[in-house]
Design a protein around this motif. Structure first.
Motif, PDB file in Angstrom:
ATOM      1  N   GLU A  19       0.806  -1.550  -0.395  1.00 38.58           N
ATOM      2  CA  GLU A  19      -0.338  -0.012  -0.131  1.00 38.58           C
ATOM      3  C   GLU A  19       0.591   1.167   0.361  1.00 38.58           C
ATOM      4  N   PHE A  20       2.219   1.452   1.375  1.00 35.21           N
ATOM      5  CA  PHE A  20       2.503   2.333   0.962  1.00 35.21           C
ATOM      6  C   PHE A  20       3.770   2.466   0.801  1.00 35.21           C
ATOM      7  N   GLY A  21       4.872   1.918   0.662  1.00 34.92           N
ATOM      8  CA  GLY A  21       6.507   0.846  -0.358  1.00 34.92           C
ATOM      9  C   GLY A  21       6.858   1.212   0.690  1.00 34.92           C
ATOM     10  N   SER A  22       8.141   1.255   0.778  1.00 35.36           N
ATOM     11  CA  SER A  22       9.423   0.941   1.909  1.00 35.36           C
ATOM     12  C   SER A  22      10.669   2.184   1.345  1.00 35.36           C
ATOM     13  N   ALA A  33       5.108   5.681   5.204  1.00 38.55           N
ATOM     14  CA  ALA A  33       4.365   6.237   4.497  1.00 38.55           C
ATOM     15  C   ALA A  33       4.924   7.312   4.933  1.00 38.55           C
ATOM     16  N   ARG A  34       4.730   8.607   3.801  1.00 34.77           N
ATOM     17  CA  ARG A  34       4.906  10.310   3.561  1.00 34.77           C
ATOM     18  C   ARG A  34       3.424  10.708   4.205  1.00 34.77           C
ATOM     19  N   ALA A  35       3.371  11.480   5.184  1.00 34.31           N
ATOM     20  CA  ALA A  35       2.728  11.857   5.694  1.00 34.31           C
ATOM     21  C   ALA A  35       2.662  13.515   5.061  1.00 34.31           C
ATOM     22  N   GLN A  52       0.000   9.279   1.948  1.00 35.27           N
ATOM     23  CA  GLN A  52       0.372   8.398   0.894  1.00 35.27           C
ATOM     24  C   GLN A  52       1.092   7.907   0.623  1.00 35.27           C
ATOM     25  N   PRO A  53       1.388   6.879  -0.654  1.00 31.65           N
ATOM     26  CA  PRO A  53       2.911   6.295  -0.099  1.00 31.65           C
ATOM     27  C   PRO A  53       3.781   7.193  -0.209  1.00 31.65           C
ATOM     28  N   LYS A 209      -3.000  -3.560   9.973  1.00 32.37           N
ATOM     29  CA  LYS A 209      -4.129  -3.313   8.418  1.00 32.37           C
ATOM     30  C   LYS A 209      -3.533  -1.835   7.827  1.00 32.37           C
ATOM     31  N   SER A 210      -3.909  -1.352   6.214  1.00 30.59           N
ATOM     32  CA  SER A 210      -3.584  -0.324   5.939  1.00 30.59           C
ATOM     33  C   SER A 210      -4.982   0.649   6.679  1.00 30.59           C
TER      34      SER A 210
END
Length: 250
Positions: A19-22, A33-35, A52-53, A209-210
């Motif tokens: 969902e968000f990457g790494s 994630a990036r906020a 967001q990712p 979970k996301s």
């Protein structure tokens, strides 16, 4: 309003990573994630927030926040947001901004820095690769498009000055002397992320979970706003109690 972003560490979980990457280091892959938050710096409230990712840059939520902005807004950004496209879109929406940039942002900025001037109204030429992308978004733009902005130099006692790009072109209404204090309002965003991450513990999620991550993130932003509301009301009450007292009540 000030806009800023920060990285958020997540659980080691395949669904979250999808969902968000790494981000990878020499030992492992860390889901992140990036906020992004938009802060009303005069009142202390988060007015917009986005998760967001991690691979999506800060420009993504800055553009999303801009869509909900008003011509009465003045938007403040640090140097990681500086781009011709974001400047262009602010001017198109007639929304004022103050945006710090790197001293090597473009040739016009480099020339301004070398001149030693405190401020100058200049013109930016559109980068050659940008018109097609903006045209696909419905903007009327071509290779002759020019942006008229103001550059402001602010000395901060370091090796390099702060260079601000702004749409506030009126030198009398917005004198050079106001910009140091104006840009410093952006630090409210920095301290808000400190509160959200270190005091409200946003990275201690209630689920793996996301959906839980999204839920906890926005709930924490709401909690931060409620905390701000309570503090403001308590401060106002204390000010009333202490009015005329020699020894204030803490």
């Amino acid at each position: 309003k000030a806009v800023d972003g920060s990285s958020i560490y997540l659980f080691k979980d395949k669904e979250l990573e999808k969902e968000f990457g790494s981000q990878s280091n020499q030992h492992m892959r860390i889901p992140m994630a990036r906020a992004g938050i938009e802060l009303d710096v005069l009142n202390g409230y988060c007015t917009q927030a986005q998760l967001q990712p991690y691979s999506e840059g800060e420009f993504v939520f800055a553009e999303a926040f801009l869509e909900n902005s008003s011509p009465k807004d003045l938007r403040i950004y640090d140097r990681y947001f500086a781009s011709f496209e974001l400047i262009f879109k602010h001017l198109q929406k007639k929304v004022h901004f103050v945006m710090r940039c790197k001293i090597e942002f473009n040739l016009v900025v480099k020339k301004f820095v070398a001149s030693g001037k405190k401020q100058s109204v200049v013109e930016f030429l559109i980068p050659k690769n940008l018109p097609p992308a903006l045209q696909q978004q419905g903007y009327s733009v071509n290779h002759a498009t020019i942006l008229r902005v103001r550059l402001v130099r602010v000395e901060i006692g370091q090796a390099e000055p702060e260079i601000l790009i702004t749409s506030l072109l009126d030198l009398r209404k917005y004198p050079h002397s106001c910009f140091k204090e104006l840009y410093n309002y952006r630090w409210g965003d920095e301290t808000r992320f400190d509160q959200i991450k270190n005091k409200l513990q946003i990275e201690v999620f209630s689920g793996h979970k996301s959906q839980a991550v999204y839920q906890d993130f926005f709930a924490t932003v709401i909690a931060s706003n409620i905390h701000n509301l309570i503090c403001k009301e308590c401060t106002e009450t204390l000010d009333q109690i202490n009015a005329g007292r020699d020894t204030p009540v803490a």
